[in-house]
Design a protein around this motif. Structure first.
Motif, PDB file in Angstrom:
ATOM      1  N   GLY A  42       0.813  -1.216   0.000  1.00 40.73           N
ATOM      2  CA  GLY A  42       0.000   0.000   0.000  1.00 40.73           C
ATOM      3  C   GLY A  42       0.841   1.258   0.000  1.00 40.73           C
ATOM      4  O   GLY A  42       0.510   2.241  -0.676  1.00 40.73           O
ATOM      5  N   ALA A  46       0.756   3.963  -3.026  1.00 53.30           N
ATOM      6  CA  ALA A  46       0.443   5.375  -2.764  1.00 53.30           C
ATOM      7  C   ALA A  46       1.583   6.284  -3.202  1.00 53.30           C
ATOM      8  O   ALA A  46       1.364   7.291  -3.891  1.00 53.30           O
ATOM      9  N   LEU A  50       1.464   8.985  -6.238  1.00 52.29           N
ATOM     10  CA  LEU A  50       1.731  10.381  -5.884  1.00 52.29           C
ATOM     11  C   LEU A  50       2.930  10.920  -6.652  1.00 52.29           C
ATOM     12  O   LEU A  50       2.929  12.062  -7.111  1.00 52.29           O
ATOM     13  N   THR A 120      -4.259   1.067   3.240  1.00 51.69           N
ATOM     14  CA  THR A 120      -3.057   1.877   3.445  1.00 51.69           C
ATOM     15  C   THR A 120      -2.899   2.917   2.352  1.00 51.69           C
ATOM     16  O   THR A 120      -2.634   4.091   2.636  1.00 51.69           O
ATOM     17  N   SER A 121      -3.077   2.509   1.089  1.00 43.78           N
ATOM     18  CA  SER A 121      -2.926   3.478   0.002  1.00 43.78           C
ATOM     19  C   SER A 121      -4.021   4.545   0.058  1.00 43.78           C
ATOM     20  O   SER A 121      -3.751   5.713  -0.222  1.00 43.78           O
ATOM     21  N   LEU A 124      -3.063   6.971   3.034  1.00 43.11           N
ATOM     22  CA  LEU A 124      -1.938   7.836   2.661  1.00 43.11           C
ATOM     23  C   LEU A 124      -2.357   8.864   1.621  1.00 43.11           C
ATOM     24  O   LEU A 124      -1.982  10.039   1.710  1.00 43.11           O
ATOM     25  N   GLY A 125      -3.130   8.434   0.635  1.00 41.59           N
ATOM     26  CA  GLY A 125      -3.605   9.368  -0.387  1.00 41.59           C
ATOM     27  C   GLY A 125      -4.496  10.444   0.190  1.00 41.59           C
ATOM     28  O   GLY A 125      -4.368  11.622  -0.162  1.00 41.59           O
TER      29      GLY A 125
END
Length: 162
Positions: A42, A46, A50, A120-121, A124-125
């Protein structure tokens, strides 16, 4: 040519699925198990997306070599993120794949790795989005304050109307 291209795409997808299904048991036996693998995947997803969005948003000036390097960097960041996500998805058994067939067995931990990777991604995003939004609002507030001070002194946009 179309048949050759289609055959090569099908071959690449089946090789990717085979690669993911054979290496997933090793990857999911990390210290911390499938949850740790999902968190690591993840984070890579992310940061990759990004990085690709940051690189694609920059205005590139300069030599042709610099522009090509910029494009390659965007492709590498986005490709890495996409490949890790597809790896996690490919480790899951197929929809119409019976468990008695070779290569269709359920690999323990793939579901939790997928859920952890996506969570998780997403977190974080969302965090990066909120930070960027707060910075943009702060920048707009400073600009409005600067314009207000200039207008008070008679040097702002209203000066043109006089």
């Amino acid at each position: 040519m179309v048949i050759t291209l289609g055959g090569s795409v099908v071959m690449a997808l089946s090789l990717w699925k085979w690669f993911a299904r054979t290496t997933a048991p090793v990857a999911l036996n990390w210290p911390g198990g499938s949850w740790a693998f999902g968190v690591a995947a993840g984070v890579v997803v992310a940061l990759g997306f990004l990085g690709a969005s940051w690189l694609s948003g920059l205005a590139v000036r300069g030599s042709r070599l610099r522009q090509v390097g910029h494009g390659v960097g965007t492709a590498v960041c986005g490709g890495t993120a996409f490949a890790i996500l597809m790896y996690v998805l490919a480790s899951l058994p197929g929809k119409n794949c019976p468990s008695y067939r070779d290569g269709c067995q359920y690999i323990p931990g793939t579901g939790s790795a997928l859920i952890t990777c996506l969570a998780t991604s997403a977190l974080l995003g969302w965090g990066v989005y909120r930070i960027q939004k707060a910075r943009a609002e702060k920048r707009q507030t400073r600009e409005r304050e600067r314009i207000r001070k200039l207008r008070k002194k008679g040097k702002g946009k209203t000066r043109k109307a006089r």
